[in-house]
Design an enzyme around this catalytic site. Structure first.
Site, PDB file in Angstrom:
ATOM      1  N   GLY A  12      36.657 -30.432  15.977  1.00  0.00           N
ATOM      2  CA  GLY A  12      37.892 -30.149  15.249  1.00  0.00           C
ATOM      3  C   GLY A  12      37.745 -30.057  13.743  1.00  0.00           C
ATOM      4  O   GLY A  12      38.705 -30.297  13.007  1.00  0.00           O
ATOM      5  N   ASN A  14      37.369 -27.347  12.098  1.00  0.00           N
ATOM      6  CA  ASN A  14      38.229 -26.216  11.705  1.00  0.00           C
ATOM      7  C   ASN A  14      39.694 -26.633  11.710  1.00  0.00           C
ATOM      8  O   ASN A  14      40.462 -26.259  10.824  1.00  0.00           O
ATOM      9  CB  ASN A  14      37.999 -25.032  12.651  1.00  0.00           C
ATOM     10  CG  ASN A  14      36.800 -24.212  12.227  1.00  0.00           C
ATOM     11  OD1 ASN A  14      36.839 -23.521  11.218  1.00  0.00           O
ATOM     12  ND2 ASN A  14      35.716 -24.320  12.957  1.00  0.00           N
ATOM     13  N   ILE A  92      38.922 -19.909  28.941  1.00  0.00           N
ATOM     14  CA  ILE A  92      39.479 -18.535  28.914  1.00  0.00           C
ATOM     15  C   ILE A  92      40.997 -18.600  28.845  1.00  0.00           C
ATOM     16  O   ILE A  92      41.610 -19.537  29.357  1.00  0.00           O
ATOM     17  CB  ILE A  92      39.047 -17.747  30.185  1.00  0.00           C
ATOM     18  CG1 ILE A  92      39.344 -18.557  31.463  1.00  0.00           C
ATOM     19  CG2 ILE A  92      37.612 -17.322  30.136  1.00  0.00           C
ATOM     20  CD1 ILE A  92      39.871 -17.720  32.564  1.00  0.00           C
ATOM     21  N   LEU A  93      41.569 -17.619  28.207  1.00  0.00           N
ATOM     22  CA  LEU A  93      43.034 -17.481  28.177  1.00  0.00           C
ATOM     23  C   LEU A  93      43.398 -16.468  29.270  1.00  0.00           C
ATOM     24  O   LEU A  93      42.717 -15.475  29.464  1.00  0.00           O
ATOM     25  CB  LEU A  93      43.499 -16.953  26.828  1.00  0.00           C
ATOM     26  CG  LEU A  93      43.203 -17.832  25.594  1.00  0.00           C
ATOM     27  CD1 LEU A  93      43.770 -17.161  24.359  1.00  0.00           C
ATOM     28  CD2 LEU A  93      43.774 -19.225  25.763  1.00  0.00           C
ATOM     29  N   ASN A 107      41.446 -16.361  16.485  1.00  0.00           N
ATOM     30  CA  ASN A 107      40.221 -17.054  16.888  1.00  0.00           C
ATOM     31  C   ASN A 107      39.194 -16.969  15.773  1.00  0.00           C
ATOM     32  O   ASN A 107      39.194 -16.028  14.984  1.00  0.00           O
ATOM     33  CB  ASN A 107      39.633 -16.410  18.159  1.00  0.00           C
ATOM     34  CG  ASN A 107      38.391 -17.156  18.664  1.00  0.00           C
ATOM     35  OD1 ASN A 107      38.411 -18.367  18.786  1.00  0.00           O
ATOM     36  ND2 ASN A 107      37.331 -16.419  18.914  1.00  0.00           N
ATOM     37  N   HIS A 109      34.992 -17.075  15.018  1.00  0.00           N
ATOM     38  CA  HIS A 109      33.689 -16.957  15.691  1.00  0.00           C
ATOM     39  C   HIS A 109      32.590 -17.048  14.639  1.00  0.00           C
ATOM     40  O   HIS A 109      32.677 -16.376  13.595  1.00  0.00           O
ATOM     41  CB  HIS A 109      33.616 -15.624  16.451  1.00  0.00           C
ATOM     42  CG  HIS A 109      32.350 -15.464  17.218  1.00  0.00           C
ATOM     43  ND1 HIS A 109      32.132 -16.099  18.421  1.00  0.00           N
ATOM     44  CD2 HIS A 109      31.224 -14.775  16.928  1.00  0.00           C
ATOM     45  CE1 HIS A 109      30.894 -15.799  18.840  1.00  0.00           C
ATOM     46  NE2 HIS A 109      30.328 -14.999  17.958  1.00  0.00           N
ATOM     47  N   GLU A 147      42.394  -8.919  25.227  1.00  0.00           N
ATOM     48  CA  GLU A 147      41.987  -9.329  26.583  1.00  0.00           C
ATOM     49  C   GLU A 147      40.476  -9.424  26.740  1.00  0.00           C
ATOM     50  O   GLU A 147      39.967  -9.959  27.711  1.00  0.00           O
ATOM     51  CB  GLU A 147      42.590  -8.395  27.647  1.00  0.00           C
ATOM     52  CG  GLU A 147      42.289  -6.925  27.465  1.00  0.00           C
ATOM     53  CD  GLU A 147      43.050  -6.324  26.267  1.00  0.00           C
ATOM     54  OE1 GLU A 147      44.129  -6.807  25.951  1.00  0.00           O
ATOM     55  OE2 GLU A 147      42.483  -5.390  25.657  1.00  0.00           O
ATOM     56  N   ASP A 150      35.984 -11.879  22.197  1.00  0.00           N
ATOM     57  CA  ASP A 150      35.606 -11.607  20.797  1.00  0.00           C
ATOM     58  C   ASP A 150      35.733 -10.121  20.455  1.00  0.00           C
ATOM     59  O   ASP A 150      34.972  -9.578  19.654  1.00  0.00           O
ATOM     60  CB  ASP A 150      34.152 -12.060  20.532  1.00  0.00           C
ATOM     61  CG  ASP A 150      33.963 -13.540  20.826  1.00  0.00           C
ATOM     62  OD1 ASP A 150      32.874 -13.908  21.302  1.00  0.00           O
ATOM     63  OD2 ASP A 150      34.914 -14.301  20.603  1.00  0.00           O
TER      64      ASP A 150
END
Ligand code: GRF
Length: 205
Positions: A12, A14, A92-93, A107, A109, A147, A150
């Protein structure tokens, strides 16, 4: 004031950078909820210390990824969350989740997408691949989630030099420092309504 929900799975740092930036008045937003899929995620402690409501939602209690995501959606909508931030969230979402929050999931990365990203590229193995490939520049990408993995429209990127003798540890530390700068910056821009998605591109007003 934008209601923010943060999903985490780990330390955590970030999340902490977002908490600190909000405290310094740099972001017109409020973290209403921090959700972790890992009970031992230290980010839960960081949130509690900042007086932010936390939830550990155990994947094993749900029959499918869809049901698990539905539970998360339920908790986010209870708190009228408008922006979802994935801060080291390793799950995963569902399609339903991405549709519900289309254009409102950010998000981070730890590479310059489209390099070193996609299935299986997360956390430290990104830095391992960077070192193995011998690139001179890596970096950080903050993007909207679509969907794919990245593959969403890129909001901000910043380069990070790979130095002679770098290990995963030294490179990760240097990259994290930049993460802690550009993730809050992207959230600030979102909360000021300065981001427009045009096809695969993001325009900053
Ligand atoms: C960061 O390296 C981030 O880029 C990746 O997961 C890590 C999360 O670190 N998505 P932390 O939990 O925010 O410290």
């Amino acid at each position: 004031m934008v209601n923010i929900g943060v999903l985490i799975s780990g330390s955590g740092t970030n999340l902490q950078s977002i908490i600190d930036n909000i405290k310094e008045g740099k972001i017109k937003g409020k973290i209403q909820l921090v959700i972790s899929n890992r009970k031992d995620a230290y980010g839960l402690i960081r949130a509690e210390k900042a007086g932010i409501e936390t939830l550990y939602i155990n994947r094993k209690e749900y029959s499918s990824p869809e049901e698990y995501n539905r539970k998360i959606l339920e908790e986010l909508s209870k708190r009228e969350v408008e922006l979802v931030v994935l801060a080291g969230y390793l799950n995963i979402l569902s399609q339903e989740f991405i549709e519900r929050y289309s254009g409102r999931i950010i998000n981070i990365h730890p590479s310059l997408i489209p390099s070193f990203c996609g299935k299986g590229c997360y956390g430290e193995n990104v830095h391992e691949m960077v070192l193995e490939r011998g690139v001179k520049l890596t970096g950080v990408t903050v993007h909207f989630v679509d969907e794919g993995t990245d593959t969403g429209p890129i909001i901000l990127q910043r380069p990070v030099e790979v130095e002679e003798g770098d290990t995963v540890k030294t490179l990760k530390e240097r990259v994290l420092k930049v993460e802690h700068e550009i993730l809050p910056e992207a959230i600030r821009l979102f909360c000021e309504d300065r981001l427009t998605i045009e096809g695969r591109k993001v325009r900053i007003k």
